[in-house]
Design a protein around this motif. Structure first.
Motif, PDB file in Angstrom:
ATOM      1  N   LEU A   1       0.917  -1.185   0.059  1.00  0.00           N
ATOM      2  CA  LEU A   1       0.268   0.039   0.333  1.00  0.00           C
ATOM      3  C   LEU A   1       0.618   1.126  -0.190  1.00  0.00           C
ATOM      4  O   LEU A   1       1.513   1.888   0.782  1.00  0.00           O
ATOM      5  CB  LEU A   1      -1.388   0.025   1.153  1.00  0.00           C
ATOM      6  N   TYR A   2       0.545   2.018  -1.562  1.00  0.00           N
ATOM      7  CA  TYR A   2       1.166   3.355  -0.741  1.00  0.00           C
ATOM      8  C   TYR A   2       0.318   4.750  -1.048  1.00  0.00           C
ATOM      9  O   TYR A   2      -0.801   4.356  -1.778  1.00  0.00           O
ATOM     10  CB  TYR A   2       2.246   3.800  -2.217  1.00  0.00           C
ATOM     11  N   ALA A   3       1.618   5.257  -0.910  1.00  0.00           N
ATOM     12  CA  ALA A   3       0.382   6.810  -0.448  1.00  0.00           C
ATOM     13  C   ALA A   3       0.754   7.511  -2.141  1.00  0.00           C
ATOM     14  O   ALA A   3       1.708   7.030  -2.594  1.00  0.00           O
ATOM     15  CB  ALA A   3       0.601   8.232   0.822  1.00  0.00           C
TER      16      ALA A   3
ATOM     17  N   THR B   1     -10.393   5.649   1.143  1.00  0.00           N
ATOM     18  CA  THR B   1      -8.882   6.254   1.752  1.00  0.00           C
ATOM     19  C   THR B   1      -7.575   5.010   2.068  1.00  0.00           C
ATOM     20  O   THR B   1      -8.263   4.115   2.619  1.00  0.00           O
ATOM     21  CB  THR B   1      -9.421   7.574   2.294  1.00  0.00           C
ATOM     22  N   ILE B   2      -6.863   5.420   2.156  1.00  0.00           N
ATOM     23  CA  ILE B   2      -5.605   4.965   2.787  1.00  0.00           C
ATOM     24  C   ILE B   2      -6.291   4.651   4.755  1.00  0.00           C
ATOM     25  O   ILE B   2      -5.733   3.514   5.139  1.00  0.00           O
ATOM     26  CB  ILE B   2      -4.290   5.618   2.901  1.00  0.00           C
TER      27      ILE B   2
ATOM     28  N   VAL C   1     -13.427  -5.492   1.675  1.00  0.00           N
ATOM     29  CA  VAL C   1     -13.336  -5.808   0.655  1.00  0.00           C
ATOM     30  C   VAL C   1     -11.932  -4.886   0.168  1.00  0.00           C
ATOM     31  O   VAL C   1     -11.843  -5.566  -0.727  1.00  0.00           O
ATOM     32  CB  VAL C   1     -13.663  -3.425   1.293  1.00  0.00           C
ATOM     33  N   VAL C   2     -10.749  -5.741   1.677  1.00  0.00           N
ATOM     34  CA  VAL C   2      -8.975  -5.656   0.632  1.00  0.00           C
ATOM     35  C   VAL C   2      -9.061  -6.813  -0.805  1.00  0.00           C
ATOM     36  O   VAL C   2      -8.248  -7.144  -0.948  1.00  0.00           O
ATOM     37  CB  VAL C   2      -8.002  -6.154   2.248  1.00  0.00           C
TER      38      VAL C   2
ATOM     39  N   VAL D   1      -8.752   6.862  -3.253  1.00  0.00           N
ATOM     40  CA  VAL D   1      -9.076   8.917  -3.472  1.00  0.00           C
ATOM     41  C   VAL D   1      -7.231   8.132  -3.491  1.00  0.00           C
ATOM     42  O   VAL D   1      -6.792   9.659  -3.873  1.00  0.00           O
ATOM     43  CB  VAL D   1      -9.807   8.664  -2.385  1.00  0.00           C
ATOM     44  N   ASP D   2      -6.207   8.274  -2.526  1.00  0.00           N
ATOM     45  CA  ASP D   2      -5.466   8.398  -2.149  1.00  0.00           C
ATOM     46  C   ASP D   2      -4.110   8.408  -1.984  1.00  0.00           C
ATOM     47  O   ASP D   2      -3.170   8.069  -1.393  1.00  0.00           O
ATOM     48  CB  ASP D   2      -5.221   9.513  -0.364  1.00  0.00           C
TER      49      ASP D   2
END
Length: 235
Positions: free
Chosen positions: A47-49, A116-117, A129-130, A158-159
């Protein structure tokens, strides 16, 4: 909490950029590999921002991922193929192997979801949901006769961005999974595109040794001695 559905945006098959003579040979599975035939695919995700760089383009990023994956599969060519089973009469037996003649490619999916994260990380338990971030969720290794041996799903948040990867457990163990992932990251960061053979620092070991008194070719997972190195796709 009710989570929104994950939407599939695109779906591709990615083939190796180059096909060597070695890649045209079948890869036989050992008894140790066959013992994993009823186990689930290995599933890992990163997972990345989103980068703060305003010039970031998800389209360009996905194109770079697909191009670098194609280059990486040149080294990890079995992951582009499918499993096959041959029945022999004398003596009665079945042989399961990775068939280079059935090599349509690894699957690459781009999906998106309005989350969102924080929606992913805040709950105490991993949100259900993952599971939708992995298209091979609940698949078992035997399904590799029809399903791809490697499946990548890039989910746009989203982010942030979630890169989920599923690998057939008969073909790779946990360490060799990260070897592949880190090699892919290495190729991605080299920024070499087009028809270029991109070298990697630790090529996979695909053809294995034959123990004395055995007619089974051991093709244990690519490598199993590499320490995990944190990969980096987004700077």
């Amino acid at each position: 909490m009710k989570y929104p559905d994950v939407e599939i945006v695109s779906d591709f098959l990615i083939k190796p950029k180059f096909v060597s003579e070695e890649a045209k040979k079948p890869t036989y599975l050992s008894p140790w590999d066959l013992a994993m035939i009823s186990t689930h695919y290995i599933q890992k995700g990163l997972l990345y921002a989103l980068p703060k760089n305003q010039d970031f383009s998800i389209t360009a990023f996905l194109d770079d991922l697909k191009d670098s994956l194609s280059a990486t599969l040149t080294h990890f060519h079995p992951l582009a193929a499918r499993l096959s089973t041959v029945k022999q009469q004398n003596p009665p037996s079945f042989s399961v192997f990775i068939d280079p003649n059935n090599s349509p490619g690894a699957r690459f999916i781009h999906s998106s979801v309005s989350l969102t994260i924080a929606d992913i990380l805040t709950p105490t338990d991993v949100p259900l949901v993952v599971q939708s971030f992995f298209d091979h969720h609940k698949a078992i290794s035997h399904d590799g006769h029809k399903l791809s041996l490697l499946w990548v799903q890039v989910t746009e948040l989203v982010d942030g961005i979630f890169i989920g990867c599923s690998v057939n457990h008969m073909v790779a163990d946990g360490s060799s999974f990260w070897h592949f992932f880190n090699s892919w990251s290495e190729v991605f960061r080299s920024n070499k595109k087009g028809h270029v053979m991109v070298p990697i620092s630790r090529p996979p070991v695909i053809e294995r040794w034959i123990p004395a008194g055995s007619d089974t070719i051991l093709t244990l997972p690519f490598t199993h001695e590499d320490e995990f190195i944190e990969d980096e796709f987004i700077e």
